[in-house]
Scaffold this active site. Structure first.
Site, mmCIF file in Angstrom:
data_model
loop_
_atom_site.group_PDB
_atom_site.id
_atom_site.type_symbol
_atom_site.label_atom_id
_atom_site.label_comp_id
_atom_site.label_asym_id
_atom_site.label_seq_id
_atom_site.Cartn_x
_atom_site.Cartn_y
_atom_site.Cartn_z
ATOM 1 N N GLY A 142 0.697 -1.268 0.011
ATOM 2 C CA GLY A 142 -0.064 -0.059 0.047
ATOM 3 C C GLY A 142 0.989 1.393 -0.072
ATOM 4 N N LEU A 143 2.227 1.209 -0.174
ATOM 5 C CA LEU A 143 3.037 2.328 -0.205
ATOM 6 C C LEU A 143 3.439 2.821 -1.648
ATOM 7 C CD1 LEU A 143 5.634 1.696 2.936
ATOM 8 C CD2 LEU A 143 3.428 3.244 2.490
ATOM 9 N N ALA A 193 4.015 1.809 -8.344
ATOM 10 C CA ALA A 193 3.855 3.116 -9.138
ATOM 11 C C ALA A 193 5.319 3.873 -9.063
ATOM 12 C CB ALA A 193 2.828 4.118 -8.570
ATOM 13 N N ALA A 194 5.958 3.667 -8.065
ATOM 14 C CA ALA A 194 7.340 4.506 -7.844
ATOM 15 C C ALA A 194 8.277 3.750 -9.018
ATOM 16 C CB ALA A 194 7.526 4.264 -6.323
ATOM 17 N N ASP A 229 -2.472 6.756 -6.891
ATOM 18 C CA ASP A 229 -1.115 6.075 -6.432
ATOM 19 C C ASP A 229 -0.105 6.814 -7.480
ATOM 20 O OD1 ASP A 229 -2.514 4.893 -4.594
ATOM 21 O OD2 ASP A 229 -1.526 2.860 -5.259
HETATM 22 C C1 MEV Z 1 -4.834 1.949 -3.327
HETATM 23 O O1 MEV Z 1 -3.741 2.280 -2.897
HETATM 24 C C2 MEV Z 1 -6.153 2.848 -3.046
HETATM 25 C C3 MEV Z 1 -7.331 2.123 -3.645
HETATM 26 O O2 MEV Z 1 -8.497 3.367 -3.473
HETATM 27 C C4 MEV Z 1 -7.439 1.595 -5.073
HETATM 28 C C5 MEV Z 1 -7.276 3.065 -6.081
HETATM 29 O O3 MEV Z 1 -7.712 4.168 -5.529
HETATM 30 O O4 MEV Z 1 -6.996 2.620 -7.095
HETATM 31 C C6 MEV Z 1 -7.675 1.178 -2.719
#
Ligand code: MEV
Length: 336
Positions: A112-113, A117-118, A159
């Protein structure tokens, strides 16, 4: 040699609801980053070394949907087709130099960090600079969004946006439209009235974002009215949070985080491990806490007074967090 770096990110408010057009707030986390080095090479072809994931390969041996190969292929395709022959980029098939690309990252994968994308943003910027194909931030962001779509299904675009701009962002996804290009949404950067401190705690479990986003979609499809109401509540929390941050009323963020976490629990994207760390942070004196990102695993965040950061961080470690990061949002560098 060309080098490029891109930061990690956390979502402060609004994950999941952002996929349905509600606003979300995210900030870069510079303590973790993806780094790319590109060297001209004598060896024919494009060679990639990503020691963190034990990858040492030439581009042609990788499946074309491999995340790193996809970035390079898409970049080569773009730079050959969009502006050739008169404009930027390489003009002829096979005209690319031999390259040696090294990719490293301190961003834990699938946590989730924003590690994917980075890596994309650092890699595309390094290629753009090394191969003399200049790209604006908007172009980098749109490129990274296309790669995010390959890997996460229906991402909102938040992200890639926060990682590309490296600034706090208030993000609203654009409505779907086949004609729409761009990076997935409206982006506003916002000012931070008074810096505030966040402790990030990693459960050490992967955050299966594609699955959690897919499961929320199933809930929404089965009961649209109910979930639209929940998304509205989350969107309202994100708006209030932006307002509080801009006015320097950062203590208010704690309660807003707690409210946002309850709604994420209702959406089934929390987990016993995330709930335990969230509870631990609150008991250790955090002003509020919530999961951050796709959920089910990955990271949680807690708002703390700066002097409580260390004790909240060690309580999280004692409660099973695999690592913690203390970050100050709104400082010039977000070092603790
Ligand atoms: C993922 O970092 C964030 C979510 O809201 C998915 C998205 O926005 O694409 C869960």
């Amino acid at each position: 040699m060309t080098v490029s770096s891109a930061p990690g990110k956390i979502i402060l408010f609004g994950e999941h609801a952002v996929v349905y057009g509600r606003p979300a707030l995210a900030v870069p986390v510079t303590q973790v980053h993806a780094d790319v080095e590109i060297l001209a090479s004598d060896r024919p072809g494009i060679w990639i070394a990503a020691p963190d994931i034990a990858l040492h390969s030439d581009l042609n041996s990788l499946p074309s949907d491999h995340p790193i190969a996809a970035v390079i292929h898409n970049f080569l395709f773009l730079s050959r087709t969009s502006f050739s022959p008169a404009g930027r980029g390489a003009e002829e098939e096979g005209s690319f130099p031999n390259l040696s690309i090294k990719i490293t990252s301190t961003i834990p994968v699938a946590s989730g960090l924003g590690s994917g994308a980075a890596v994309t943003v650092a890699l595309v910027r390094a290629l753009s600079s090394h191969l003399d194909y200049p790209m604006s931030d908007e172009e980098v962001n749109a490129f990274a969004y296309e790669i995010e779509k390959l890997h996460h299904g229906t991402p909102s675009g938040i992200d890639n946006t926060v990682v590309t701009y490296g600034k706090p962002v208030y993000f609203v996804k654009s409505p779907p439209s086949p004609a729409r290009g761009g990076a997935g949404g409206e982006v506003e950067t916002f000012t931070v009235g008074t810096p505030f401190t966040i402790v990030i705690g990693d459960t050490g479990l992967p955050a299966p974002t594609r699955d959690s986003v897919g499961d929320v979609r199933k809930l929404w499809e089965a009961e649209k009215e109910r979930w639209e109401g929940v998304f509205d509540e989350i969107g309202e929390i994100a708006k209030q949070a932006r307002n509080a941050i801009e006015r320097g009323r950062t203590k208010e963020l704690g309660g807003l985080m707690n409210q946002n976490h309850v709604l994420l629990q209702e959406m089934t994207v929390s987990s016993p491990e995330l709930d335990r760390l969230v509870e631990t942070a609150r008991t250790a004196g955090a002003l509020g806490a919530k999961l951050s990102g796709g959920g089910r695993g990955g990271n949680m965040i807690a708002l703390v007074e700066p002097e409580k950061a260390d004790s909240v961080a060690s309580s999280l470690m004692n409660a099973g967090a695999k690592r913690v990061i203390v970050t100050a949002v709104g400082r010039r560098s977000n070092a603790p």
